[in-house]
Motif scaffolding. Sequence first.
Motif, PDB file in Angstrom:
ATOM      1  N   ALA A 135      12.452  -3.211   4.623  1.00 41.14           N
ATOM      2  CA  ALA A 135      11.923  -2.880   3.242  1.00 41.14           C
ATOM      3  C   ALA A 135      12.634  -3.153   1.874  1.00 41.14           C
ATOM      4  O   ALA A 135      14.029  -3.615   2.197  1.00 41.14           O
ATOM      5  N   ASP A 136      12.284  -3.273   0.946  1.00 43.63           N
ATOM      6  CA  ASP A 136      12.923  -3.551  -0.445  1.00 43.63           C
ATOM      7  C   ASP A 136      13.357  -2.215  -1.160  1.00 43.63           C
ATOM      8  O   ASP A 136      12.271  -1.343  -1.407  1.00 43.63           O
ATOM      9  N   ARG A 137      14.454  -1.929  -1.553  1.00 46.39           N
ATOM     10  CA  ARG A 137      14.674  -0.830  -2.584  1.00 46.39           C
ATOM     11  C   ARG A 137      13.678  -1.080  -3.763  1.00 46.39           C
ATOM     12  O   ARG A 137      13.711  -1.909  -4.269  1.00 46.39           O
ATOM     13  N   ALA A 138      13.390  -0.065  -4.160  1.00 48.59           N
ATOM     14  CA  ALA A 138      12.654  -0.007  -5.446  1.00 48.59           C
ATOM     15  C   ALA A 138      12.491   1.204  -6.237  1.00 48.59           C
ATOM     16  O   ALA A 138      12.776   2.267  -5.639  1.00 48.59           O
ATOM     17  N   GLY A 139      12.155   0.993  -7.493  1.00 40.87           N
ATOM     18  CA  GLY A 139      11.716   2.530  -8.284  1.00 40.87           C
ATOM     19  C   GLY A 139      10.232   2.518  -8.057  1.00 40.87           C
ATOM     20  O   GLY A 139       9.650   1.877  -8.593  1.00 40.87           O
ATOM     21  N   ILE A 140       9.550   3.678  -7.605  1.00 33.66           N
ATOM     22  CA  ILE A 140       8.212   3.924  -7.350  1.00 33.66           C
ATOM     23  C   ILE A 140       7.773   4.638  -8.228  1.00 33.66           C
ATOM     24  O   ILE A 140       8.395   5.997  -8.717  1.00 33.66           O
ATOM     25  N   VAL A 141       6.714   4.135  -8.919  1.00 30.30           N
ATOM     26  CA  VAL A 141       6.074   4.788 -10.162  1.00 30.30           C
ATOM     27  C   VAL A 141       5.135   6.184  -9.310  1.00 30.30           C
ATOM     28  O   VAL A 141       4.262   5.521  -8.603  1.00 30.30           O
TER      29      VAL A 141
ATOM     30  N   TRP B  55       2.028  13.764  -0.568  1.00 31.57           N
ATOM     31  CA  TRP B  55       3.362  13.884   0.386  1.00 31.57           C
ATOM     32  C   TRP B  55       3.803  12.558   0.728  1.00 31.57           C
ATOM     33  O   TRP B  55       3.231  11.748   1.501  1.00 31.57           O
ATOM     34  N   LEU B  56       4.948  12.201   0.435  1.00 34.21           N
ATOM     35  CA  LEU B  56       5.603  10.974   0.806  1.00 34.21           C
ATOM     36  C   LEU B  56       6.767  10.888   1.870  1.00 34.21           C
ATOM     37  O   LEU B  56       7.728  11.985   1.572  1.00 34.21           O
ATOM     38  N   PRO B  57       6.609  10.207   2.646  1.00 35.46           N
ATOM     39  CA  PRO B  57       7.910   9.825   3.630  1.00 35.46           C
ATOM     40  C   PRO B  57       9.295   9.659   2.991  1.00 35.46           C
ATOM     41  O   PRO B  57       9.287   8.950   2.134  1.00 35.46           O
ATOM     42  N   THR B  58      10.122  10.225   3.664  1.00 35.84           N
ATOM     43  CA  THR B  58      11.537   9.969   3.086  1.00 35.84           C
ATOM     44  C   THR B  58      12.054   8.759   3.930  1.00 35.84           C
ATOM     45  O   THR B  58      11.881   8.338   4.876  1.00 35.84           O
ATOM     46  N   VAL B  59      13.248   8.211   3.084  1.00 38.09           N
ATOM     47  CA  VAL B  59      13.961   7.266   3.956  1.00 38.09           C
ATOM     48  C   VAL B  59      14.799   7.714   4.825  1.00 38.09           C
ATOM     49  O   VAL B  59      15.551   8.717   4.542  1.00 38.09           O
ATOM     50  N   ASN B  60      15.037   7.275   6.005  1.00 37.98           N
ATOM     51  CA  ASN B  60      15.860   7.765   7.116  1.00 37.98           C
ATOM     52  C   ASN B  60      15.376   9.191   7.247  1.00 37.98           C
ATOM     53  O   ASN B  60      16.277  10.114   7.141  1.00 37.98           O
ATOM     54  N   PRO B  61      13.921   9.637   7.781  1.00 36.40           N
ATOM     55  CA  PRO B  61      13.717  10.959   7.915  1.00 36.40           C
ATOM     56  C   PRO B  61      14.356  11.607   9.025  1.00 36.40           C
ATOM     57  O   PRO B  61      14.934  10.778   9.911  1.00 36.40           O
TER      58      PRO B  61
ATOM     59  N   ASP C  48       0.554  -1.169  -0.025  1.00 39.61           N
ATOM     60  CA  ASP C  48       0.206   0.146  -0.097  1.00 39.61           C
ATOM     61  C   ASP C  48       0.796   1.224   0.095  1.00 39.61           C
ATOM     62  O   ASP C  48       2.044   1.137   0.474  1.00 39.61           O
ATOM     63  N   VAL C  49       0.458   2.386  -0.284  1.00 42.60           N
ATOM     64  CA  VAL C  49       1.064   3.641  -0.433  1.00 42.60           C
ATOM     65  C   VAL C  49       1.753   4.049   0.788  1.00 42.60           C
ATOM     66  O   VAL C  49       2.727   4.706   0.715  1.00 42.60           O
ATOM     67  N   ASP C  50       1.084   3.519   2.059  1.00 36.53           N
ATOM     68  CA  ASP C  50       1.918   4.070   3.403  1.00 36.53           C
ATOM     69  C   ASP C  50       3.003   3.355   3.552  1.00 36.53           C
ATOM     70  O   ASP C  50       3.790   3.520   4.594  1.00 36.53           O
ATOM     71  N   ALA C  51       3.253   2.263   2.683  1.00 38.82           N
ATOM     72  CA  ALA C  51       4.482   1.558   2.909  1.00 38.82           C
ATOM     73  C   ALA C  51       5.714   2.064   2.074  1.00 38.82           C
ATOM     74  O   ALA C  51       6.896   1.713   2.429  1.00 38.82           O
ATOM     75  N   VAL C  52       5.555   3.046   1.294  1.00 33.33           N
ATOM     76  CA  VAL C  52       6.320   3.789   0.411  1.00 33.33           C
ATOM     77  C   VAL C  52       7.134   4.890   1.236  1.00 33.33           C
ATOM     78  O   VAL C  52       6.687   5.669   2.191  1.00 33.33           O
ATOM     79  N   ARG C  53       8.523   4.867   0.993  1.00 33.39           N
ATOM     80  CA  ARG C  53       9.437   5.726   1.671  1.00 33.39           C
ATOM     81  C   ARG C  53      10.222   6.094   0.443  1.00 33.39           C
ATOM     82  O   ARG C  53      10.782   5.117  -0.574  1.00 33.39           O
ATOM     83  N   VAL C  54      10.673   7.483   0.016  1.00 36.17           N
ATOM     84  CA  VAL C  54      11.342   7.935  -1.263  1.00 36.17           C
ATOM     85  C   VAL C  54      12.611   8.456  -0.463  1.00 36.17           C
ATOM     86  O   VAL C  54      12.905   8.882   0.473  1.00 36.17           O
ATOM     87  N   ASP C  55      13.570   8.414  -1.411  1.00 34.08           N
ATOM     88  CA  ASP C  55      14.941   8.984  -1.293  1.00 34.08           C
ATOM     89  C   ASP C  55      15.128  10.488  -2.246  1.00 34.08           C
ATOM     90  O   ASP C  55      15.532   9.981  -3.310  1.00 34.08           O
ATOM     91  N   PRO C  56      14.900  11.491  -1.505  1.00 35.91           N
ATOM     92  CA  PRO C  56      15.103  12.799  -2.149  1.00 35.91           C
ATOM     93  C   PRO C  56      16.574  13.079  -2.445  1.00 35.91           C
ATOM     94  O   PRO C  56      16.772  14.002  -3.096  1.00 35.91           O
TER      95      PRO C  56
ATOM     96  N   VAL D 170       9.194   8.219 -12.096  1.00 36.58           N
ATOM     97  CA  VAL D 170       9.993   7.296 -11.115  1.00 36.58           C
ATOM     98  C   VAL D 170      10.817   7.712 -10.324  1.00 36.58           C
ATOM     99  O   VAL D 170      11.700   8.503 -10.480  1.00 36.58           O
ATOM    100  N   VAL D 171      10.763   7.478  -9.033  1.00 36.72           N
ATOM    101  CA  VAL D 171      11.550   7.928  -7.769  1.00 36.72           C
ATOM    102  C   VAL D 171      12.222   6.782  -7.147  1.00 36.72           C
ATOM    103  O   VAL D 171      11.544   5.776  -7.038  1.00 36.72           O
ATOM    104  N   ALA D 172      13.377   7.117  -6.609  1.00 33.94           N
ATOM    105  CA  ALA D 172      14.006   6.075  -5.829  1.00 33.94           C
ATOM    106  C   ALA D 172      13.503   5.882  -4.477  1.00 33.94           C
ATOM    107  O   ALA D 172      13.201   7.028  -3.943  1.00 33.94           O
ATOM    108  N   GLY D 173      13.475   4.742  -3.792  1.00 40.92           N
ATOM    109  CA  GLY D 173      12.899   4.703  -2.587  1.00 40.92           C
ATOM    110  C   GLY D 173      12.924   3.248  -1.938  1.00 40.92           C
ATOM    111  O   GLY D 173      13.500   2.464  -2.494  1.00 40.92           O
ATOM    112  N   GLU D 174      11.812   2.970  -1.041  1.00 44.12           N
ATOM    113  CA  GLU D 174      11.619   1.787  -0.559  1.00 44.12           C
ATOM    114  C   GLU D 174      10.386   1.455  -0.278  1.00 44.12           C
ATOM    115  O   GLU D 174       9.722   2.342   0.035  1.00 44.12           O
TER     116      GLU D 174
END
Length: 663
Positions: free
Chosen positions: A633-639, A657-663, A567-575, A603-607
């Motif tokens: 978490a698994d590293r992924a390219g998030i669409v 608004w997407l949470p970030t990896v290691n906020p 689900d989208v709440d499992a997404v963390r992105v890497d800015p 496509v953004v990098a994240g987990e």
Amino acid sequence: MKGNTARPAVLPVAPTRGRLRPLGLDEVRITGGFWARRRHVNETVTLGHCRDWMARAGWTGNFRAAAEGRVPRDRRGREFADSELYKLLEALAWQAGTGTGAAPALDAESAALTEAVAPAQEPDGYLNTAFGRPGQPPRYSDLAWGHELYCYGHLIQAGVAQARSRGEGELTKIALRAADHVCATFGTGGTEAVCGHPQIETALVELARLTGERRYLDQAALFVARRGHGTLPEGEFGRAYHQDDLPVREAGVLRGHAVRALYLAAGAVDVAVETGDEALLAAVVRQWEATVARRTYLTGGMGAHHRDESFGGDFVLPPDRAYAETCAGVASVMLNWRLLLATGEPRYADLAERTLFNVVATSPAQDGRSFFYANTLHRRERGAVPAEDTVSPRAASGLRAPWFAVSCCPTNVARTLAQLPAYLATADDRGVQLHQYADAEIATSLPGGHGVALRILTDYPWGGDVVVRVDRSPDRPWTLSLRVPDWTAGATAWLTDPAGGRRTVAPGTAEITRVFRPGDRIRLELPVRPRWIRADPRVDAVRGTVAVQRGPLVYCAESVDLPDGHDVDAVRVDPSAAPQDGPAGAGDSAGPGGEPGEGATVVVAGEIAAPGARDEGAWPYRPLDDPAGTPAADRAGIVLVPYHSWANRGPATMRVWLPTVNP
């Protein structure tokens, strides 16, 4: 009617003064691309959809029931249901006024609806199906909530639309009789009151512009001046809900019910422009500045409270509780257009663009048969598919619904799309200004009767190249002005003139002054690429998150693009990694008629946290240095897909608004 024959006839907004002169539907034609497709669906599907639903719900029949003495027994819908028929009539008039081949059919629809309305008007001009007849509340006995004057506002705007686009007809005459009744009842020496829902102010000013009759302008000015003096009862939401807590001139920010506040501000601008009241105009500008800085969502949406459909306090912009009503988006576009015409400042076109692409375009489904009422920025649960033949609760945001008990938004979107070409360009004594970009043809005259014809070629908003071809031009210098959007800040935009000179241009406006020749081309290159966006840290609800914007489009993660079970709440992105363009079209299903969907994904990098990685029964708060608090978490390219396209592929969760990896 006296009219103003010096101006083009087919104008939704026709100020007699101001910095810029709007170009009408008889001067601007959208020929292709993003907005052409949406206007085609509006003409061929949405207008008929609204007509059929109003007939099915009994709202059209209310007028016949009123004329035949069958109310309140046979009346259906809310107290403001009359206004929806008027908005549809306005949409039909503007759509027909664009020169479409469907104009005869649209005129016939308008005539049939007008024939239904006419018998309900009383000899003194009063017209409302919810008040004033045996068994109903008396006329104007509930100005706070009855919406009688609000309904007149939409009736008058429909009458103005008919007069300007198709020539004065029965609808215009009905509107004139109603306006005269309003002036007689609420004018100087009459009932000193206001409507709980502003709207009639803009309509009366436009009627004054159409007819040249000062009394309509004076009545609008009276309504604006009376607001804010405690005329209406306080009610459960307080006086600010109706903007009746402070006079317009004294308020510092838009507050209360968002649609009401924006309609009132638009009416105040109209009054200020026509009366030359610079202080009143400055008051609205001050409120706009504070509202945009502290009470507006990234999408341009306005209104953070569901309970009273209102603005929140400063920086209270929760994404998962965003109301951002579609009608507030329409009202924001109305206000920004008026401020742009009055001042010439491109910042108003910037906000109009953001709102058009990310609120107005979000509401209707691709097939034009269902709509969002509210426009949340974060959907936590997959909504149920609304029944195709059932009226839906108005605030449901899981999926678009075909109709609502309060269906103000479908008809508001319909009339906005119908008149959209009139928001693209303006003129002044110096030349022509382009404010919104679409494939279009423009033909107008500069002072002295010198004809100018332009052709705009672009794939905007998916690409940033805007080519303006000069097809006709006088043999003298004039100025072509192009808006450079505010979203280009920090990047580089380029302007190429007909001689091949190329220069960088900053956000604001870019101008070329010269003797143009037929065949000359001007090219604006805008840096359309995905960029990370962060919010002011005072917006507590999104601290520690980022969003993505590509050109004017806001993007979102949608669960249908994630692996099964996620689900989208499992997404963390890497800015720290720049977002990249993804494949085109993945965010949209096939469009009407089966043509390929449009769009560009990012496509953004994240987990993505693995399903079940968190102990769902555990205490949700852990020390920052506790490694157990970080799920696997698994590293992924998030669409990511354009926000306006979400929920077109079935039930989904979504977040902007997407949470970030290691906020």
